[in-house]
Scaffold this motif. Structure first.
Motif, PDB file in Angstrom:
ATOM      1  N   CYS A  56       0.843  -1.199   0.000  1.00 26.68           N
ATOM      2  CA  CYS A  56       0.000   0.000   0.000  1.00 26.68           C
ATOM      3  C   CYS A  56       0.878   1.248   0.000  1.00 26.68           C
ATOM      4  CB  CYS A  56      -0.927   0.008   1.207  1.00 26.68           C
ATOM      5  SG  CYS A  56      -0.094   0.242   2.781  1.00 26.68           S
ATOM      6  N   ALA A  57       0.282   2.374  -0.292  1.00 26.03           N
ATOM      7  CA  ALA A  57       1.045   3.620  -0.384  1.00 26.03           C
ATOM      8  C   ALA A  57       1.101   4.377   0.944  1.00 26.03           C
ATOM      9  CB  ALA A  57       0.422   4.518  -1.442  1.00 26.03           C
ATOM     10  N   TRP A  58       0.473   3.858   1.982  1.00 20.61           N
ATOM     11  CA  TRP A  58       0.412   4.605   3.244  1.00 20.61           C
ATOM     12  C   TRP A  58       1.779   4.730   3.908  1.00 20.61           C
ATOM     13  CZ3 TRP A  58      -3.503   7.524   3.487  1.00 20.61           C
ATOM     14  CH2 TRP A  58      -4.749   7.116   3.016  1.00 20.61           C
ATOM     15  N   CYS A  59       2.556   3.655   3.908  1.00 16.54           N
ATOM     16  CA  CYS A  59       3.886   3.712   4.563  1.00 16.54           C
ATOM     17  C   CYS A  59       4.833   4.708   3.889  1.00 16.54           C
ATOM     18  CB  CYS A  59       4.518   2.328   4.601  1.00 16.54           C
ATOM     19  SG  CYS A  59       3.672   1.178   5.686  1.00 16.54           S
ATOM     20  N   PRO A  60       5.022   4.608   2.555  1.00 13.65           N
ATOM     21  CA  PRO A  60       5.908   5.596   1.928  1.00 13.65           C
ATOM     22  C   PRO A  60       5.381   7.021   2.046  1.00 13.65           C
ATOM     23  CG  PRO A  60       5.499   3.767   0.425  1.00 13.65           C
ATOM     24  CD  PRO A  60       4.610   3.580   1.608  1.00 13.65           C
ATOM     25  N   LEU A  61       4.058   7.173   1.985  1.00 13.56           N
ATOM     26  CA  LEU A  61       3.484   8.514   2.105  1.00 13.56           C
ATOM     27  C   LEU A  61       3.761   9.098   3.485  1.00 13.56           C
ATOM     28  CD1 LEU A  61       1.754  10.753   0.832  1.00 13.56           C
ATOM     29  CD2 LEU A  61      -0.237   9.605   1.796  1.00 13.56           C
ATOM     30  N   ALA A  62       3.619   8.294   4.523  1.00 14.15           N
ATOM     31  CA  ALA A  62       3.900   8.773   5.879  1.00 14.15           C
ATOM     32  C   ALA A  62       5.355   9.195   6.006  1.00 14.15           C
ATOM     33  CB  ALA A  62       3.564   7.687   6.899  1.00 14.15           C
ATOM     34  N   ALA A  63       6.263   8.395   5.433  1.00  7.76           N
ATOM     35  CA  ALA A  63       7.688   8.727   5.515  1.00  7.76           C
ATOM     36  C   ALA A  63       8.009  10.012   4.752  1.00  7.76           C
ATOM     37  CB  ALA A  63       8.520   7.568   4.972  1.00  7.76           C
ATOM     38  N   VAL A  64       7.450  10.146   3.557  1.00 12.23           N
ATOM     39  CA  VAL A  64       7.712  11.347   2.741  1.00 12.23           C
ATOM     40  C   VAL A  64       7.159  12.596   3.424  1.00 12.23           C
ATOM     41  CG1 VAL A  64       7.076  12.493   0.588  1.00 12.23           C
ATOM     42  CG2 VAL A  64       7.919  10.152   0.545  1.00 12.23           C
ATOM     43  N   LEU A  65       5.957  12.502   3.966  1.00 11.71           N
ATOM     44  CA  LEU A  65       5.369  13.662   4.643  1.00 11.71           C
ATOM     45  C   LEU A  65       6.138  14.024   5.916  1.00 11.71           C
ATOM     46  CD1 LEU A  65       1.544  13.034   4.204  1.00 11.71           C
ATOM     47  CD2 LEU A  65       2.907  14.856   3.180  1.00 11.71           C
ATOM     48  N   LEU A  66       6.645  13.029   6.623  1.00 13.88           N
ATOM     49  CA  LEU A  66       7.438  13.315   7.823  1.00 13.88           C
ATOM     50  C   LEU A  66       8.741  14.019   7.458  1.00 13.88           C
ATOM     51  CD1 LEU A  66       7.823  13.041  10.871  1.00 13.88           C
ATOM     52  CD2 LEU A  66       8.927  10.847  10.420  1.00 13.88           C
ATOM     53  N   VAL A  67       9.432  13.525   6.447  1.00 11.31           N
ATOM     54  CA  VAL A  67      10.688  14.160   6.028  1.00 11.31           C
ATOM     55  C   VAL A  67      10.420  15.575   5.506  1.00 11.31           C
ATOM     56  CG1 VAL A  67      12.543  14.028   4.311  1.00 11.31           C
ATOM     57  CG2 VAL A  67      11.882  11.997   5.592  1.00 11.31           C
ATOM     58  N   THR A  68       9.331  15.742   4.745  1.00  8.59           N
ATOM     59  CA  THR A  68       8.977  17.068   4.225  1.00  8.59           C
ATOM     60  C   THR A  68       8.686  18.035   5.371  1.00  8.59           C
ATOM     61  OG1 THR A  68       8.066  16.058   2.234  1.00  8.59           O
ATOM     62  CG2 THR A  68       7.397  18.317   2.710  1.00  8.59           C
ATOM     63  N   SER A  69       7.948  17.575   6.381  1.00  7.56           N
ATOM     64  CA  SER A  69       7.636  18.461   7.506  1.00  7.56           C
ATOM     65  C   SER A  69       8.899  18.849   8.270  1.00  7.56           C
ATOM     66  CB  SER A  69       6.613  17.822   8.438  1.00  7.56           C
ATOM     67  OG  SER A  69       7.171  16.721   9.112  1.00  7.56           O
ATOM     68  N   LEU A  70       9.815  17.893   8.457  1.00  8.85           N
ATOM     69  CA  LEU A  70      11.066  18.223   9.146  1.00  8.85           C
ATOM     70  C   LEU A  70      11.891  19.229   8.345  1.00  8.85           C
ATOM     71  CD1 LEU A  70      12.113  14.716  10.477  1.00  8.85           C
ATOM     72  CD2 LEU A  70      11.151  16.625  11.769  1.00  8.85           C
ATOM     73  N   PHE A  71      11.931  19.044   7.032  1.00  6.60           N
ATOM     74  CA  PHE A  71      12.653  19.988   6.180  1.00  6.60           C
ATOM     75  C   PHE A  71      12.024  21.383   6.267  1.00  6.60           C
ATOM     76  CE2 PHE A  71      12.885  22.148   2.055  1.00  6.60           C
ATOM     77  CZ  PHE A  71      14.261  22.341   1.971  1.00  6.60           C
ATOM     78  N   LEU A  72      10.704  21.456   6.195  1.00  5.16           N
ATOM     79  CA  LEU A  72      10.037  22.762   6.245  1.00  5.16           C
ATOM     80  C   LEU A  72      10.184  23.422   7.612  1.00  5.16           C
ATOM     81  CD1 LEU A  72       6.808  21.996   4.204  1.00  5.16           C
ATOM     82  CD2 LEU A  72       8.634  23.567   3.570  1.00  5.16           C
ATOM     83  N   PHE A  73      10.111  22.634   8.688  1.00  9.83           N
ATOM     84  CA  PHE A  73      10.336  23.201  10.021  1.00  9.83           C
ATOM     85  C   PHE A  73      11.754  23.757  10.128  1.00  9.83           C
ATOM     86  CE2 PHE A  73       6.789  20.659  12.083  1.00  9.83           C
ATOM     87  CZ  PHE A  73       6.061  21.781  12.436  1.00  9.83           C
ATOM     88  N   GLY A  74      12.725  22.998   9.624  1.00  9.74           N
ATOM     89  CA  GLY A  74      14.112  23.469   9.654  1.00  9.74           C
ATOM     90  C   GLY A  74      14.305  24.732   8.843  1.00  9.74           C
ATOM     91  N   ALA A  75      13.704  24.777   7.650  1.00  7.19           N
ATOM     92  CA  ALA A  75      13.825  25.969   6.810  1.00  7.19           C
ATOM     93  C   ALA A  75      13.120  27.163   7.458  1.00  7.19           C
ATOM     94  CB  ALA A  75      13.234  25.698   5.431  1.00  7.19           C
ATOM     95  N   GLY A  76      11.994  26.909   8.088  1.00  9.04           N
ATOM     96  CA  GLY A  76      11.274  27.994   8.753  1.00  9.04           C
ATOM     97  C   GLY A  76      12.027  28.547   9.943  1.00  9.04           C
ATOM     98  N   LEU A  77      12.630  27.659  10.722  1.00  2.39           N
ATOM     99  CA  LEU A  77      13.392  28.121  11.882  1.00  2.39           C
ATOM    100  C   LEU A  77      14.677  28.818  11.464  1.00  2.39           C
ATOM    101  CD1 LEU A  77      12.928  25.101  14.297  1.00  2.39           C
ATOM    102  CD2 LEU A  77      11.845  27.345  14.430  1.00  2.39           C
ATOM    103  N   ARG A  78      15.308  28.322  10.393  1.00  4.70           N
ATOM    104  CA  ARG A  78      16.538  28.950   9.908  1.00  4.70           C
ATOM    105  C   ARG A  78      16.264  30.365   9.409  1.00  4.70           C
ATOM    106  NH1 ARG A  78      18.171  24.517   7.327  1.00  4.70           N
ATOM    107  NH2 ARG A  78      17.112  25.206   5.451  1.00  4.70           N
ATOM    108  N   SER A  79      15.162  30.533   8.674  1.00  6.16           N
ATOM    109  CA  SER A  79      14.869  31.868   8.144  1.00  6.16           C
ATOM    110  C   SER A  79      14.397  32.813   9.246  1.00  6.16           C
ATOM    111  CB  SER A  79      13.830  31.784   7.032  1.00  6.16           C
ATOM    112  OG  SER A  79      12.596  31.344   7.541  1.00  6.16           O
ATOM    113  N   ARG A  80      13.872  32.263  10.324  1.00  3.93           N
ATOM    114  CA  ARG A  80      13.447  33.099  11.439  1.00  3.93           C
ATOM    115  C   ARG A  80      14.643  33.666  12.196  1.00  3.93           C
ATOM    116  NH1 ARG A  80       8.695  30.835  14.941  1.00  3.93           N
ATOM    117  NH2 ARG A  80       7.572  31.529  13.117  1.00  3.93           N
ATOM    118  N   ASP A  81      15.761  32.922  12.183  1.00  3.37           N
ATOM    119  CA  ASP A  81      16.973  33.363  12.891  1.00  3.37           C
ATOM    120  C   ASP A  81      17.731  34.455  12.149  1.00  3.37           C
ATOM    121  OD1 ASP A  81      16.443  31.576  14.873  1.00  3.37           O
ATOM    122  OD2 ASP A  81      17.769  30.024  14.094  1.00  3.37           O
ATOM    123  N   ARG A  82      17.518  34.546  10.831  1.00  2.62           N
ATOM    124  CA  ARG A  82      18.256  35.544  10.040  1.00  2.62           C
ATOM    125  C   ARG A  82      17.742  36.949  10.354  1.00  2.62           C
ATOM    126  NH1 ARG A  82      17.463  32.538   4.503  1.00  2.62           N
ATOM    127  NH2 ARG A  82      18.749  30.738   4.915  1.00  2.62           N
TER     128      ARG A  82
END
Length: 83
Positions: free
Chosen positions: A52-78
């Motif tokens: 099923c596609a649920w496992c890969p989708l969960a992994a992709v969404l988790l990695v995407t959220s971590l990337f976006l949180f990191g990018a958001g926090l990095r740009s907030r520090d500038r």
């Protein structure tokens, strides 16, 4: 009183939160799918059952959220450029 404009950092953080919620829902659906197949004596992705596609989708969404949180926090520090 004026509302503050939405910045790119705000959009990243909102998107990251939405991806995190999507990852949690996808993980729950993957777990339910695995449990229902286990009742049949089949492992998801093994034998004739397609994975099923649920496992890969969960992994992709988790990695995407971590990337976006990191990018958001990095740009907030500038510091903001002075006009």
């Amino acid at each position: 009183m004026r509302a503050a404009a939405i910045t790119l950092t705000d959009i990243r953080m909102i998107s990251a939160s939405a991806c995190l919620v999507g990852a949690a829902i996808s993980l729950d659906m993957a777990w339910l799918h695995a449990r229902s197949l286990e009742a049949l004596g089949v492992i998801c992705g093994r034998s004739a059952e397609v994975h099923c596609a649920w496992c890969p989708l969960a992994a992709v969404l988790l990695v995407t959220s971590l990337f976006l949180f990191g990018a958001g926090l990095r740009s907030r520090d500038r510091p903001r450029p002075s006009a």
